[in-house]
Design an enzyme around this catalytic site. Structure first.
Site, mmCIF file in Angstrom:
data_model
loop_
_atom_site.group_PDB
_atom_site.id
_atom_site.type_symbol
_atom_site.label_atom_id
_atom_site.label_comp_id
_atom_site.label_asym_id
_atom_site.label_seq_id
_atom_site.Cartn_x
_atom_site.Cartn_y
_atom_site.Cartn_z
ATOM 1 N N PHE A 156 0.858 -1.184 0.000
ATOM 2 C CA PHE A 156 0.000 0.000 0.000
ATOM 3 C C PHE A 156 0.893 1.232 0.000
ATOM 4 O O PHE A 156 1.694 1.429 0.911
ATOM 5 C CB PHE A 156 -0.936 0.039 1.220
ATOM 6 C CG PHE A 156 -1.943 1.149 1.115
ATOM 7 C CD1 PHE A 156 -3.180 0.925 0.522
ATOM 8 C CD2 PHE A 156 -1.646 2.433 1.561
ATOM 9 C CE1 PHE A 156 -4.112 1.964 0.383
ATOM 10 C CE2 PHE A 156 -2.567 3.474 1.422
ATOM 11 C CZ PHE A 156 -3.803 3.237 0.837
ATOM 12 N N ASP A 241 9.469 2.941 1.397
ATOM 13 C CA ASP A 241 8.301 3.723 1.791
ATOM 14 C C ASP A 241 8.155 3.588 3.303
ATOM 15 O O ASP A 241 7.654 2.592 3.810
ATOM 16 C CB ASP A 241 7.058 3.208 1.051
ATOM 17 C CG ASP A 241 5.802 3.976 1.452
ATOM 18 O OD1 ASP A 241 5.833 4.683 2.480
ATOM 19 O OD2 ASP A 241 4.777 3.856 0.754
ATOM 20 N N LYS A 270 2.806 11.179 7.128
ATOM 21 C CA LYS A 270 2.035 10.898 8.342
ATOM 22 C C LYS A 270 2.538 11.603 9.613
ATOM 23 O O LYS A 270 2.196 12.738 9.865
ATOM 24 C CB LYS A 270 1.971 9.381 8.566
ATOM 25 C CG LYS A 270 1.148 8.654 7.489
ATOM 26 C CD LYS A 270 0.801 7.266 7.921
ATOM 27 C CE LYS A 270 0.202 6.426 6.805
ATOM 28 N NZ LYS A 270 -1.241 6.529 6.693
HETATM 29 C C1 LIG Z 1 3.105 2.895 3.535
HETATM 30 C C2 LIG Z 1 2.205 3.983 3.028
HETATM 31 N N1 LIG Z 1 2.558 4.681 1.948
HETATM 32 C C3 LIG Z 1 1.796 5.672 1.463
HETATM 33 C C4 LIG Z 1 0.602 6.004 2.067
HETATM 34 C C5 LIG Z 1 -0.243 7.108 1.505
HETATM 35 O O1 LIG Z 1 -0.221 8.220 2.330
HETATM 36 P P1 LIG Z 1 -1.364 9.333 2.191
HETATM 37 O O2 LIG Z 1 -2.637 8.700 2.685
HETATM 38 O O3 LIG Z 1 -0.884 10.468 3.056
HETATM 39 O O4 LIG Z 1 -1.439 9.698 0.772
HETATM 40 C C6 LIG Z 1 0.197 5.304 3.197
HETATM 41 C C7 LIG Z 1 -1.084 5.622 3.855
HETATM 42 O O5 LIG Z 1 -1.658 4.860 4.594
HETATM 43 C C8 LIG Z 1 1.015 4.264 3.694
HETATM 44 O O6 LIG Z 1 0.679 3.553 4.779
#
Ligand SMILES: Cc1ncc(COP(=O)(O)O)c(C=O)c1O
Length: 465
Positions: A156, A241, A270
């Site tokens: 994700f 990520d 976040k």
């Molecule tokens: C690992 C990871 N990458 C990217 C994102 C996307 O972040 P955003 O919701 O701020 O776009 C999330 C969101 O849950 C995430 O957990």
């Protein structure tokens, strides 16, 4: 405009006088399905206050938030130091977002982030996690001249088009195709599969969460180092990520530190927001940055109007300060280790509880097919109606009876995920372990949770009809 312009709004008063209308407002003007979900599972309690790791409903009941806004509130809600930093920005008449200038606060936040990740040299700021992923994809293509992006099953990375193209869950993708071309999915924890994918030498980057958020899947001990070696061998950029795992979540500043990796890009968002102002950051190597911003006429070839805004930068700076001053990362390591240990001992007593795993305060509690005949029949009934439904039998009583907010770790998942504020106390840990023990015990006694199960099955059958 002065204080008496007539346009002054008391937001606290606005909230208080309208908060009971929230579900009606959302049904009419926003996502009606979300309101239906909340009402069905009884989460429509109307939260009115948030402080630290606690939420308070209309009647003043205190809830322990083990979801923390999907990982945003590492420092809890409304941390006084973050609030003070933001107030100081608002009171300072700063020259925000001049655009034909460079931001002092962005320079300072970049310097401080890079001090925490010394093998990288440059920062690109964005407004969210997904925007950071989009930037990383563009940077990787520009830097390598290749188009392919490899990603993992169950991954994700957000829901914008580039990020969605790297999403390992069909549920999110369906209905939105076609996505970005040349994106290749490889199984997580499978170095041989990654070797095959990268050996074409067409992959600009491999994007991976050090610990996968969906399902809370931990890497095998040698996996991430192996990924790094393969990426180096095939000249593919290694992108970690850390949007969810970063900023202390796993008991280190970056989760990658557990496995001694040095990715070419690290993505953050976040928790960097301090829980107040959306922000994202791509930490990367100078040569990659220089390939993107390679001439004066390309100085703005990638960017976004609001990125580097003073409130976001101040929130990031204040977050790093609080992390250090309050030894938040150390607390995440300590309380996380304790929770994992104590929850794991419950597995000895309960056949439905299969595994407790995690690092720091990113914890997965996995349930599975029981062995006794009576429980097996009930489990199968739920699973046939809707895969993963069993977890709702735990999360709903946790919420209703024990005032603990948790989530299921993905569509069809049998894992409940805990990503609380990193400021959790020992008293909170006691609360959590007691609550899980009680609810899981009830599920083994064929108690109230199974009649809830029957109601959920009826809802599931109706929803799919
Ligand atoms: C690992 C990871 N990458 C990217 C994102 C996307 O972040 P955003 O919701 O701020 O776009 C999330 C969101 O849950 C995430 O957990």
């Amino acid at each position: 405009m002065g204080i008496n312009s007539g346009a002054d709004i008391d937001v606290a008063e606005l909230f208080e006088s309208h908060e009971t209308e929230r579900f009606g407002l959302h049904s009419r003007h926003l996502n009606e399905q979300m309101v239906r979900v909340l009402r069905t599972i009884g989460y429509d309690v109307g939260f009115c206050k948030g402080r630290g790791q606690y939420l308070y409903d209309r009647d003043g009941n205190r809830y322990l938030d083990m979801l923390s806004g999907f990982g945003v509130f590492a420092l809890g809600r409304n941390h006084p130091a973050i609030r003070a930093a933001l107030k100081s920005v608002l009171d300072a008449d700063l020259p925000n977002l001049v655009q034909m200038d460079v931001s002092t606060l962005a320079g300072l936040l970049a310097e401080r982030l890079l001090a925490r990740v010394p093998h990288l040299d440059k920062v690109f700021f964005a407004n969210s996690g997904a925007e950071s992923v989009e930037a990383a994809i563009k940077f990787a293509r520009a830097a390598t001249g290749r188009s392919g992006i490899a990603y993992c099953s169950h991954a994700f990375h957000g829901l914008t088009y580039g990020a969605l193209s790297l999403n390992g869950d069909e549920t999110f993708r369906r209905g939105f195709e076609p996505l970005l071309p040349d994106c290749v999915c490889v199984p997580f924890n499978d170095l041989a599969a990654l070797d095959r994918a990268l050996s074409s030498r067409r992959m600009a980057a491999f994007v991976v969460e050090p610990i996968q958020g969906k399902g809370v899947i931990l890497p095998d001990d040698d996996y991430l180092k192996g990924v790094q070696d393969l990426c180096r061998r095939y000249e593919t950029l290694f992108i970690a990520d850390e949007i969810q795992t970063g900023i202390g979540r796993t008991g280190k500043f970056l989760a990658g530190e557990h496995w001694d990796i040095e990715p070419d890009m690290v993505l953050l968002a976040k928790a960097l927001s301090g829980g107040h102002v959306p922000v994202g950051a791509v930490l990367t190597r100078k040569w990659i940055y220089d390939k993107v911003f390679n001439r004066m006429d390309r100085a703005v070839v990638h960017g976004s109007t609001f990125s580097k805004n003073d409130l976001a930068m101040a929130a990031g700076i204040a977050t790093l300060e609080v992390l250090k001053a309050e030894r938040v990362v150390e607390n995440a390591a300590r309380t996380g280790e304790r929770l994992i240990r104590e929850l794991a001992t419950l597995a000895d007593n309960y056949e439905l509880l299969k595994e407790v795993r995690g690092k720091g305060l990113m914890i997965g509690i996995e349930f599975g097919m029981p062995t006794s005949l009576k429980l097996k029949a009930s489990w199968t009934m739920l699973e046939t109606a809707s895969k993963g439904l069993f977890c709702q039998l735990i999360t709903i009583p946790l919420f209703k009876e024990h005032k603990i907010l948790t989530q299921v770790a993905g569509h069809g998942s049998h894992t409940i995920k805990l990503i609380p504020p990193l400021t959790l106390t020992d008293e909170d840990c006691d609360w959590i372990v007691r609550a899980f023990d009680d609810v899981i015990a009830d599920s083994h006694r064929m108690g109230a949770v199974w009649s809830l199960g029957k109601t959920l099955v009826q809802h599931a059958v109706r929803a799919s009809a």
